[in-house]
Design an enzyme around this catalytic site. Structure first.
Site, PDB file in Angstrom:
ATOM      1  N   GLU A  98       0.820  -1.212   0.000  1.00 48.09           N
ATOM      2  CA  GLU A  98       0.000   0.000   0.000  1.00 48.09           C
ATOM      3  C   GLU A  98       0.858   1.268   0.000  1.00 48.09           C
ATOM      4  O   GLU A  98       0.470   2.280  -0.578  1.00 48.09           O
ATOM      5  CB  GLU A  98      -0.926  -0.008   1.216  1.00 48.09           C
ATOM      6  CG  GLU A  98      -1.849   1.193   1.330  1.00 48.09           C
ATOM      7  CD  GLU A  98      -2.929   1.231   0.259  1.00 48.09           C
ATOM      8  OE1 GLU A  98      -3.682   2.235   0.206  1.00 48.09           O
ATOM      9  OE2 GLU A  98      -3.040   0.257  -0.527  1.00 48.09           O
ATOM     10  N   THR A 209     -10.506   9.389 -13.264  1.00 49.20           N
ATOM     11  CA  THR A 209      -9.718   8.780 -12.193  1.00 49.20           C
ATOM     12  C   THR A 209     -10.210   7.390 -11.809  1.00 49.20           C
ATOM     13  O   THR A 209      -9.485   6.629 -11.176  1.00 49.20           O
ATOM     14  CB  THR A 209      -9.722   9.697 -10.954  1.00 49.20           C
ATOM     15  OG1 THR A 209      -8.818   9.174  -9.978  1.00 49.20           O
ATOM     16  CG2 THR A 209     -11.117   9.783 -10.343  1.00 49.20           C
TER      17      THR A 209
END
Length: 229
Positions: A98, A209
């Site tokens: 992450e 996006t």
């Protein structure tokens, strides 16, 4: 979407890029370019998986960059793509964490347990896809295929695909969640990475996006019917 006619949007973008380059972009001692995070007035030498979309963004923005900076923008895009690939390559499962850090002698590696998970995010694949379309360098398809193999080997489960709690572990520990963006973005970008360029070509389509394609509004299409008579 404006067919490159939105001059205000263009200026805002390049002003933002200049600020990012000045304040956030750094290079590690071993030559990896990364985008750090600004927190509470301090620069944290950490780059998130989410930020890996920026490689594709810089590639898109290189066309029309001011002061003959097209080449510089493409070089920056390639460097970000390489760094994000390294964040995958340096894990046991060959899937990216992450977030990954550049401090304490560590480069492109997650050092905190709450940053070691992988939830099927698309941003690295997104950048590979854009870089392939703009350069046709085969390494971007190779890197994409490496991700496909890791996804199939470590994330595929009976009901679909699962996120992983620690990409540095020798065996995957599933979080039992298939995020919606895996289908909407990750797999879509992988499909486009291995498709021909005339499939959703960039001169006709813009991806937002969340990877939804929107048609480019050309000047011809904005002419009102009475003006055509």
């Amino acid at each position: 979407m404006s067919d490159k006619t939105d001059e205000e949007g263009r200026k805002l973008y390049y002003d933002a890029v200049q600020a990012i380059e000045t304040s956030l972009i750094r290079k590690s001692s071993n030559g990896l370019t990364y985008i750090a995070e600004w927190k509470g007035g301090l620069l944290e030498h950490k780059m998130g998986h989410l930020t890996c979309f920026a490689g594709g963004m810089f590639a898109l923005g290189s066309d029309g960059a001011p002061n003959d900076r097209t080449g510089h923008q493409m070089e920056l895009a390639a460097e970000i793509a390489r760094t994000c690939h390294e964040s995958y390559a340096r894990t046991t499962l060959k899937l990216g964490p992450e977030a990954f850090r550049f401090d304490g002698g560590v480069e492109a590696i997650a050092t905190r347990q709450n940053e070691k998970y992988f939830i099927l995010r698309p941003e690295v694949i997104e950048t590979y896809m854009y870089m392939w379309r703009f350069t046709h360098d085969p390494k971007y398809r190779q890197w994409g295929w490496e991700a496909v193999q890791a996804l199939e080997q470590h994330c595929r489960v009976d009901g679909g695909y699962s996120g992983i709690r620690d990409v540095y572990a020798s065996h995957p520990n599933y979080d039992d969640v298939q995020q919606s963006f895996f289908l909407a973005e990750t797999l879509k970008y992988l499909y486009l990475l291995f498709s021909e360029d005339d499939h959703l070509p960039f001169e006709h389509w813009v991806f937002n996006t969340e990877a939804h394609p929107f048609p480019v509004i050309t000047r011809e299409n904005t002419v009102k019917p009475q003006q055509q008579l």
